[in-house]
Design a protein around this motif. Structure first.
Motif: not given
Length: 302
Positions: A176, A181-183, A203, A205-206, A228
């Motif tokens: 982050k 972007k975090t999945k 936490e 993003d997706e 989300i």
């Protein structure tokens, strides 16, 4: 309906939940490896059955660096054929074992592929992290990927239930901080509580899949309130036995809750359903209207 499917094919689409080396079509794979004689089943015996199939069949073809490159390029070409204009595909960092254990060599290959196909597709690779990979390699390889500037996202996957996600909290924080972007894969074979825990710890993003959020209003509210996105893959869920059939898939309930959802391929080579196929199936079975299908299609570009 055939006309409608052709119209769906013409529309620009995004695939934001796909594992690159498993993202090619079966037809393109068999064209490249005509002597492989693979019979792809329509259903697998859960995640374990899928993994056994990969080890017993695909891994007997993908033996060298050149094979890995072939598999990745087949995926890019298959996406272009489906008029995928945005591709967020995870590149498993463990694949560097085919590149003399050099993560830099793997990164260089991903960068080469991005450049080669940039006029035809917006390829935004995710750093693919299998939670079973030794942690020292996870952090070493992931840091190299982040620092390279080649990757746009981070995606962790593997066994969902009873996993210590706190081990990956720092990695997600670092991502982050670097505008990555975090999945997280969660909630396909684990319960709604595991989804809540993943959200609290990582936490993201997706969420990749997240279908079992449907069993808890609290979990669905949590996803909605934090905006989300759920990147769903209906045919994958059905083929792996997480959902019985398309009419029983929870995607409609999650959509009606106001949650931002997308439809994707996961592993095209295994599940044999393009994004166009997925959208058409949802339309054909009257799970969504054409206008709603268009909303879902556009969601993937947000």
């Amino acid at each position: 309906m055939k006309y409608i499917k052709n119209e769906l094919l013409k529309l620009p689409k995004a695939d934001v939940h796909i594992h690159l080396h498993l993202g090619g079509s079966q037809e393109k794979l068999l064209e490249k490896y005509p002597n492989s004689h693979i019979n792809f089943p329509k259903k697998y015996d859960g995640l374990e059955g899928m993994i056994n199939f990969i080890h017993g069949h695909l891994n007997k073809i993908m033996l060298t660096k050149s094979d890995v490159i072939n598999f990745m390029e087949i995926a890019i070409k298959s996406s272009i054929d489906d008029n995928i204009t945005l591709l967020e595909a995870s590149v498993d960092i463990g694949l560097c074992r085919f590149f003399d254990n050099s993560i830099d060599a793997l990164i260089a290959e991903v960068e080469r592929i991005k450049e080669k196909y940039k006029s035809k597709i917006d390829f935004r690779p995710d750093i693919g992290v299998n939670k079973d990979l030794p942690l020292d390699k996870v952090f070493l390889y992931s840091r190299a990927c982040i620092d390279s500037g080649v990757f746009n996202g981070l995606d962790i996957y593997g066994k969902e239930a009873n996993q210590n996600l706190t081990l990956f909290k720092e990695l997600f924080k670092t991502a982050k901080q670097n505008n990555i972007k975090t999945k997280a894969h969660i909630g396909e074979f684990s319960d709604h509580k595991s989804i809540e825990k993943a959200i609290e710890i990582l936490e993201p993003d997706e969420i990749q899949h997240g279908i079992n959020a449907v069993t808890s209003n609290k979990t669905m509210d949590m996803i909605f309130e934090r905006n989300i996105r759920l990147n769903m893959c209906p045919q994958s869920n059905i083929s792996l036995g997480a959902v019985k059939n398309i009419t029983e898939h929870p995607i409609r309930k999650l959509f009606d809750k106001g949650i931002n959802i997308t439809v994707n391929t996961d592993d095209l080579i295994l599940f044999n359903a393009t994004v166009t196929d997925e959208l058409y199936t949802l339309l054909k079975h009257e799970i969504f209207t054409l206008d709603e299908i268009n909303i879902i299609r556009k969601n993937a570009f947000l």
